[in-house]
Motif scaffolding. Structure first.
Motif: not given
Ligand code: B3K
Ligand code: ZN
Length: 901
Positions: A867-883
């Motif tokens: 639901r976040f702006t594209p810039a934030l979205r990508e950062g979150m997805r990367t970290m979710l994948e790391t976790v």
């Protein structure tokens, strides 16, 4: 790790089958040693005549070392250890099974099962912790009576407690002693508890409604004895309230509350031996805020009320969790509302409304968000991977709203009839949400088949409202349309049909007074000026007749259903409702709508870099509330506080925490500057001199006064404010005022007088160094700071992680710093450089190997990433994948897998 690394398959509600065996009695013997505790468990087992015949008995067990087993006293070799526990092969129809095993409490950092906190022993069994204590049919529909013998070193563990009544205690050789407890009531194993250690208590003897004497105790560590009075008073009030409102008496001779500082949640309703997080027991005016006092009363009530709604009648399976949790939250909300009413001398309805507003705020901020994300689930979930992930806002808070709707439909008396029938039918049983609904339906002579959808459909319903006034016919048509809008995929799957929505409405005339209400076809106007419409179709029109003038509708009064109302009010109409609605909830709601609308517009402008402006009419509307002495201070505070940043970010089509922060700060500063004199006057008028009182009235004054201080701290020239705040800080006789002053100083722009805020922060630490709960607050206040480009909060948080008082293993401490930053400081956490997300990933991974339940809770702070702006979205997805690649527990795996799906 206790959980296997292979992905666990979901467990489905529709796969329920009755247990093949039942256990009538359980005799437990504990030899308590921190490194190696021996548990001997003797069970009377028989085949369940209502279940399919199984040759083998399968028992759950986790992190146990099997020692030996016997059937009817004869050593048994037909035991196979399997992944989830053990299997006893080819058992007879009825037998006595004895199993001995060992566990390691001191190594148990999960705080589930038997563990050590400080130097004392505690247990936590709900949902599936009992299997970490002994091999058992660990499921709530297996109910047994328990006798428990505890043996331990007498000097180290002078107090030995378990459920029920103390039968016997005495000394043993080698400096050891024992205590034998027996619980006369049948219970599921998740309600088992033991406590052993150096504890002291305050006690009271009270008479219950029928005249029986009851012993009440609150147990704490010796240095905390002076902070137990409020918890004891709350318990006594709870006992009285349940007798008066529901005719439910305490059924045991003895009722104990024990406080522990290492605990995964708020508290636990173990039969007769409630175990509490210290946060919900310990309070005195110096260490606990008004909110803490109110929370303690609510949680003590909640756990006590479980004695009937949860313990006497329990859940058949964990999918029915809301049967006890939704109902018990409803009961604790009503308890607190009735208490506020009783303490309000004269302004009872306003006090009740204040409580209602706070409950709805929590629901909308947290449950509505949950319902819009990947964890969306019905009040009665269809499947889970890890049940501990389903102690959610939906099960608790939406569940409570579902129960409240029965009361809205049938009135207090009708609701009571339903409760009486529920206990008459099901006392001593493990039942389902359907059983509760049927009791409500039968007691009130109603068919509630459609109401089942509230339990089976996920997502937040939306009700669109259209109105038309016909002046010639003097009629007013209200057309309601229900649906779910653009629900999250997880919710969409479950949505099947129209709900029965109790929709409370009033019509307001030009002079601000309510109009009489008569629906088409009715002979005369009904009494009262609020009508609960039973809205059951997708589209439905209700026509009011004899309507003398075009009214302004007051919709969903008192928030009569957990839905979103869509109606295009004009700004001046909202200002009118804010000034006149006779329904205090909707008066507040009008202010919320006004502020939300304004903030959304401002955030949109902030996002695109446009300049910000606030309309004078908005300032005027807020000014009227601020200066209206006829309104209670608590109500004024709630209206003027402005919707939270997290809530506002959820309202945007694309969440943009930085823009929301800018918008909200702009509006606060504008209201501070424009109403400076009014805020100053309010600040001076609402002191609470004299001895501290935790009443809703006194805390309302403090809330409004401290809100005024926080607005004044927004001014460009804060010198006066800072001197007021530092005076308040130094002279406060209670934590609300001291913390309020500290917060204002932390937020005030640097007045150029050096590090005054830091000095006060340091003073606060020194003053309360010996009070862990206050030090938690000290950590949280810093994690919640506004920060600046020069000093981003992530830097402060990382420094504090290295503070000697920080401890990742203690859930309260971990959450005071990490959760506060990741979940309650959105503008700083969602920093564009991704530093917040990297920190989040590190902490989830670290917690995963210590305490999966706590890790999973933290893991949820990124679930709304789409639901976040594209810039934030990508950062979150990367970290979710790391976790996702690094964590092992079923708990965290379920959360991140669903988030990424
Ligand atoms: N029933 C407990 C919650 C147990 C949570 C287990 N993960 C507290 C309560 O709701 O009263
Ligand atoms: Zn509960």
């Amino acid at each position: 790790m206790q959980n296997s690394t292979a992905p666990s398959p979901p467990i489905r509600r529709t796969d329920y089958t009755p247990p093949p065996f039942l256990i009538d009695t359980v005799a437990l013997e504990f030899d308590l040693v921190p490194e190696r505790t021996l548990v001997k468990n003797t069970m009377r087992v028989h085949r369940n005549p209502d279940a399919a015949r199984a040759p083998h008995l399968e028992l759950f067990g986790e992190q146990l070392e099997f020692a030996n087993a016997a059937i009817d006293g004869v050593p048994c070799s037909a035991v196979r250890l399997v992944q989830h526990g053990l299997t006893v092969e080819n058992v007879p129809d009825s037998f006595e099974l004895t199993i001995s095993s060992l566990c390691k409490p001191v190594e148990n950092t999960t705080l589930s099962g038997l563990y050590v906190s400080g130097s004392n022993f505690f247990t936590q069994c709900e949902a599936e912790g009992f299997r970490r204590i002994t091999y058992f049919l660990d499921r709530p529909d297996v109910m047994s009576t328990y006798s428990v013998t505890l043996r331990a070193d007498k000097a180290a563990y002078p107090v030995l407690l378990s459920n029920g009544n103390l039968l016997e205690e005495g000394d043993l050789p080698d400096g050891r002693h024992f205590a034998r407890w027996e619980d006369p009531f049948c219970k599921p194993c998740y309600l088992f508890a033991l406590v052993a250690g150096k504890l002291v208590c305050i006690e009271e003897r009270v008479k219950s409604g029928s005249g029986a004497e009851k012993l009440l105790q609150v147990w704490v560590e010796p240095h905390d004895l002076g902070k137990t009075r409020h918890a004891m008073d709350s318990l006594i009030h709870s006992i009285r309230w349940d007798e008066e409102r529901f005719g439910l008496e305490l059924d045991l001779d003895r009722f104990m509350i024990v406080a522990v500082s290492d605990f995964n949640m708020g508290a636990m309703e173990n039969k007769g031996l409630n175990i509490f997080n210290t946060k919900y027991v310990l309070a005195n005016p110096e260490t606990a805020s008004d909110t803490d006092f109110a929370n303690i009363e609510a949680v003590v009530g909640h756990e006590y009320f479980h004695n009937w709604t949860g313990n006497r009648v329990t859940c058949r399976d964990w999918f029915q969790l809301s049967l006890k949790e939704g109902l018990t939250v409803f009961r604790d909300e009503e308890f607190s509302a009735d208490r506020a009413y009783g303490q309000s001398n004269g302004s009872g309805e306003a006090a009740r409304a204040t409580k209602r507003i706070k409950d709805v705020l929590a629901l909308r901020q947290m449950q509505f968000a949950e319902d819009a994300g990947p964890m969306a689930h019905p009040v009665r979930p269809e499947s889970y991977v890890e049940i501990n992930n389903f102690y959610t806002m939906t099960v608790y808070k939406k569940g409570s709203e579902v129960v409240r709707m029965y009361q809205t439909l049938f009135g207090r008396d009708g609701f009571r009839k339903g409760m009486d029938l529920y206990f008459k039918r099901h006392d001593g049983q493990a039942v389902t949400c359907d059983d509760f609904r049927h009791a409500m339906a039968d007691a009130n002579g109603r068919d509630l088949a459609q109401f089942e959808r509230w339990y089976s459909q996920a997502g937040t319903p939306r009700v669109a409202v259209k109105t038309a006034y016909d002046s010639a016919a003097r009629s007013y048509r209200v057309t309601l349309t229900q649906g779910y809008g653009d629900a999250a995929p997880a919710a969409r799957e479950t949505q099947k049909g129209a709900l029965l929505i109790p929709f409370a409405i009033g019509l307001i005339g030009k002079d601000g007074a309510d109009l009489p209400l008569r629906l088409e076809g009715e002979a005369s106007a009904a009494s009262g000026t609020t009508r609960v419409l039973e809205f059951t179709e997708t589209d439905q029109t209700f026509t009011f007749v004899d309507v003398a003038e075009k009214p302004l509708p007051s919709l969903l009064r008192n928030f009569s259903a957990p839905v979103i109302v869509e109606f295009d009010y004009m700004a001046d109409e909202l200002a009118f409702l804010l000034a006149h609605d006779s329904d205090p909830f909707n008066r507040w709601e009008a202010g919320q709508r006004l502020a939300t609308r304004e903030l959304l517009a401002l955030a949109g402008r902030a996002a695109s870099g446009a300049s910000l402006q606030l309309d004078d009419s908005i300032v005027a509307a807020f000014s009227r509330v601020l200066t209206d002495e006829s309104l209670s201070p608590a109500f004024r505070e709630l209206t003027l506080i402005l919707p939270s940043e997290a809530y506002m970010a959820d309202q945007m089509s694309e969440s943009n925490p930085a823009a929301v922060h800018a918008a909200r700060q702009f509006m606060r500063k504008r209201l501070a500057t424009a109403l400076r004199d009014e805020w100053l006057a309010v600040y001076e008028q609402h002191h609470t001199p004299g001895e501290y009182e935790a009443t809703p009235k006194a805390s309302g004054h403090r809330a409004l006064k401290n809100l005024a201080l926080s607005y004044l701290a927004e001014l460009d020239d804060p010198a006066h404010v800072v001197s007021r705040a530092s005076k308040q800080y130094a002279s406060a006789n209670n934590m609300t005022d001291r913390a309020g002053a500290l917060l204002a100083m932390l937020n005030a722009p640097d007045s150029g007088r050096g590090n005054q805020a830091q000095e006060v922060l340091d003073d606060f630490y020194r003053r309360f160094e010996q009070e862990p709960l206050v030090i938690d607050m000290w950590f949280a206040l810093q994690a919640l700071r506004r920060g600046s480009a020069k000093r981003p909060v992530i830097g402060i948080v990382r420094e504090l992680m290295a503070h000697p008082a920080f401890n990742l293993k203690n859930p309260n401490r971990a959450s005071s710093l990490i959760f506060a930053f990741c979940m309650a400081n959105p503008a700083q956490f969602h920093c564009e450089d991704g530093s917040g997300y990297a920190f989040w990933a590190e902490q989830v991974i670290a917690l995963d190997s210590i305490n999966p339940q706590v890790a999973a809770r933290l893991a949820r702070s990124l679930e709304m990433w789409r639901r976040f702006t594209p810039a934030l979205r990508e950062g979150m997805r990367t970290m979710l994948e790391t976790v996702a690649a690094r964590v092992k527990s079923r708990d965290v795996q379920e959360i991140v897998t669903k988030a990424l799906a």
